[in-house]
Design an enzyme around this catalytic site. Structure first.
Site, PDB file in Angstrom:
ATOM      1  N   HIS A 152      -7.140  -2.706   9.703  1.00  0.00           N
ATOM      2  CA  HIS A 152      -6.345  -1.483   9.596  1.00  0.00           C
ATOM      3  C   HIS A 152      -7.236  -0.245   9.773  1.00  0.00           C
ATOM      4  O   HIS A 152      -6.875   0.700  10.490  1.00  0.00           O
ATOM      5  CB  HIS A 152      -5.628  -1.453   8.226  1.00  0.00           C
ATOM      6  CG  HIS A 152      -4.781  -0.246   7.991  1.00  0.00           C
ATOM      7  ND1 HIS A 152      -3.406  -0.286   7.982  1.00  0.00           N
ATOM      8  CD2 HIS A 152      -5.123   1.044   7.726  1.00  0.00           C
ATOM      9  CE1 HIS A 152      -2.935   0.938   7.735  1.00  0.00           C
ATOM     10  NE2 HIS A 152      -3.957   1.753   7.570  1.00  0.00           N
ATOM     11  N   GLU A 153      -8.436  -0.277   9.142  1.00  0.00           N
ATOM     12  CA  GLU A 153      -9.351   0.879   9.225  1.00  0.00           C
ATOM     13  C   GLU A 153     -10.007   1.007  10.592  1.00  0.00           C
ATOM     14  O   GLU A 153     -10.128   2.106  11.130  1.00  0.00           O
ATOM     15  CB  GLU A 153     -10.425   0.807   8.128  1.00  0.00           C
ATOM     16  CG  GLU A 153      -9.893   0.739   6.698  1.00  0.00           C
ATOM     17  CD  GLU A 153      -8.802   1.748   6.398  1.00  0.00           C
ATOM     18  OE1 GLU A 153      -7.910   1.414   5.605  1.00  0.00           O
ATOM     19  OE2 GLU A 153      -8.805   2.861   6.967  1.00  0.00           O
TER      20      GLU A 153
HETATM   21  C1  LIG Z   1      -1.072   3.076   2.093  1.00  0.00           C
HETATM   22  C2  LIG Z   1      -1.375   2.496   0.727  1.00  0.00           C
HETATM   23  C3  LIG Z   1      -0.115   1.901   0.138  1.00  0.00           C
HETATM   24  C4  LIG Z   1      -1.913   3.592  -0.177  1.00  0.00           C
HETATM   25  C5  LIG Z   1      -2.390   1.360   0.865  1.00  0.00           C
HETATM   26  N1  LIG Z   1      -2.720   0.920  -0.459  1.00  0.00           N
HETATM   27  C6  LIG Z   1      -2.751  -0.371  -0.811  1.00  0.00           C
HETATM   28  O1  LIG Z   1      -2.478  -1.281  -0.051  1.00  0.00           O
HETATM   29  N2  LIG Z   1      -3.092  -0.495  -2.117  1.00  0.00           N
HETATM   30  C7  LIG Z   1      -3.281  -1.662  -2.807  1.00  0.00           C
HETATM   31  C8  LIG Z   1      -2.953  -2.909  -2.265  1.00  0.00           C
HETATM   32  C9  LIG Z   1      -3.186  -4.032  -3.051  1.00  0.00           C
HETATM   33  F1  LIG Z   1      -2.885  -5.215  -2.548  1.00  0.00           F
HETATM   34  C10 LIG Z   1      -3.744  -3.920  -4.303  1.00  0.00           C
HETATM   35  C11 LIG Z   1      -4.057  -2.652  -4.787  1.00  0.00           C
HETATM   36  F2  LIG Z   1      -4.574  -2.532  -5.990  1.00  0.00           F
HETATM   37  C12 LIG Z   1      -3.846  -1.524  -4.060  1.00  0.00           C
HETATM   38  C13 LIG Z   1      -3.697   1.784   1.534  1.00  0.00           C
HETATM   39  O2  LIG Z   1      -4.556   2.350   0.849  1.00  0.00           O
HETATM   40  N3  LIG Z   1      -3.920   1.504   2.855  1.00  0.00           N
HETATM   41  C14 LIG Z   1      -5.157   1.995   3.424  1.00  0.00           C
HETATM   42  C15 LIG Z   1      -4.933   3.024   4.520  1.00  0.00           C
HETATM   43  O3  LIG Z   1      -3.883   3.601   4.687  1.00  0.00           O
HETATM   44  N4  LIG Z   1      -6.003   3.210   5.275  1.00  0.00           N
HETATM   45  O4  LIG Z   1      -5.939   4.031   6.331  1.00  0.00           O
HETATM   46  C16 LIG Z   1      -3.012   0.747   3.707  1.00  0.00           C
HETATM   47  C17 LIG Z   1      -3.223  -0.768   3.533  1.00  0.00           C
HETATM   48  C18 LIG Z   1      -2.217  -1.530   4.421  1.00  0.00           C
HETATM   49  C19 LIG Z   1      -2.889  -2.813   4.785  1.00  0.00           C
HETATM   50  C20 LIG Z   1      -4.352  -2.603   4.629  1.00  0.00           C
HETATM   51  C21 LIG Z   1      -4.598  -1.272   4.007  1.00  0.00           C
HETATM   52 ZN   LIG Z   2      -4.064   3.845   7.281  1.00  0.00          ZN
END
Ligand SMILES: CC(C)(C)[C@H](NC(=O)Nc1cc(F)cc(F)c1)C(=O)N(CC(=O)NO)CC1CCCC1
Ligand SMILES: [Zn+2]
Length: 185
Positions: A152-153
């Site tokens: 994703h990143e």
């Molecule tokens: C968009 C958001 C919902 C904030 C997501 N958070 C997340 O998945 N948190 C999470 C998941 C768990 F399984 C356990 C826990 F403790 C917290 C996130 O940070 N991203 C990262 C992003 O947007 N990067 O640009 C999105 C995720 C979707 C799949 C991978 C990363």
């Molecule tokens: Zn993202």
């Protein structure tokens, strides 16, 4: 400190850019910025701080999401088994499994303020070559959720959003002739 106000939202052209490589070794500025990105993720998963500053619980953040045209990202995943953190420059997926996985609940994004339904097919296992804070080359092997976060990143650094991978006709259709399963199956 980084707050949600610093995170650019979809529509900002920097989210559709292939961002520039960071010259190795990283400068003090590069390293300070990347440390701040990691701190944001830790703050966002701390209930008190997240509530105080209204942060979404983030597990990964790419530099272009805070407006920086630099190929670097931070990942912070903590669960009952412990915690995993990465701050990496110039990541490159050098190999991956044929088998794929997806999150049954779909994906979201810190830069997307809306729910986009549908499955996002990801490689189940990946091998990533990148550079650490000291500018040393590292090889990272991942599977499951951490592999999904990295993909994703790294997509962000290439101007790709998670919903670009969702089937337009049927968001919950899985690719045919592909070994793919839900992450929690
Ligand atoms: C968009 C958001 C919902 C904030 C997501 N958070 C997340 O998945 N948190 C999470 C998941 C768990 F399984 C356990 C826990 F403790 C917290 C996130 O940070 N991203 C990262 C992003 O947007 N990067 O640009 C999105 C995720 C979707 C799949 C991978 C990363
Ligand atoms: Zn993202």
């Amino acid at each position: 400190m980084i707050t949600m106000d610093d995170i650019v939202r979809e529509g900002d052209p920097i989210l559709r850019k292939v961002v520039d490589e960071v010259q190795m070794p990283p400068t003090e500025e590069d390293k300070a910025e990347l440390r701040c990105m990691l701190q944001f993720l830790k703050n966002s998963q701390n209930p008190e701080i997240a509530a105080k500053y209204n942060l979404r619980a983030g597990v990964g953040l790419s530099a272009n999401q805070i407006g920086l045209n630099k190929r670097m990202f931070a990942v912070y995943i903590s669960d009952e088994d412990g915690e995993m953190e990465y701050t990496l420059f110039n990541p490159k997926i050098i190999s991956h499994s044929v088998s794929m996985i997806y999150l049954p609940q779909g994906e979201g994004c810190l830069s997307v303020d809306r729910k986009v339904e549908g499955f996002v097919p990801r490689h189940e296992r990946i091998k990533v070559k990148a550079y650490d804070m000291d500018g040393n080359e590292v090889l990272v092997k991942l599977k499951g959720f951490p592999a999904i976060v990295f993909q994703h990143e790294i997509d962000h650094l290439n101007g790709i959003m998670f919903y670009d991978h969702i089937n337009k006709e049927n968001p919950f259709a899985l690719p045919a002739n592909v070994d793919i399963r839900s992450l929690y199956e």
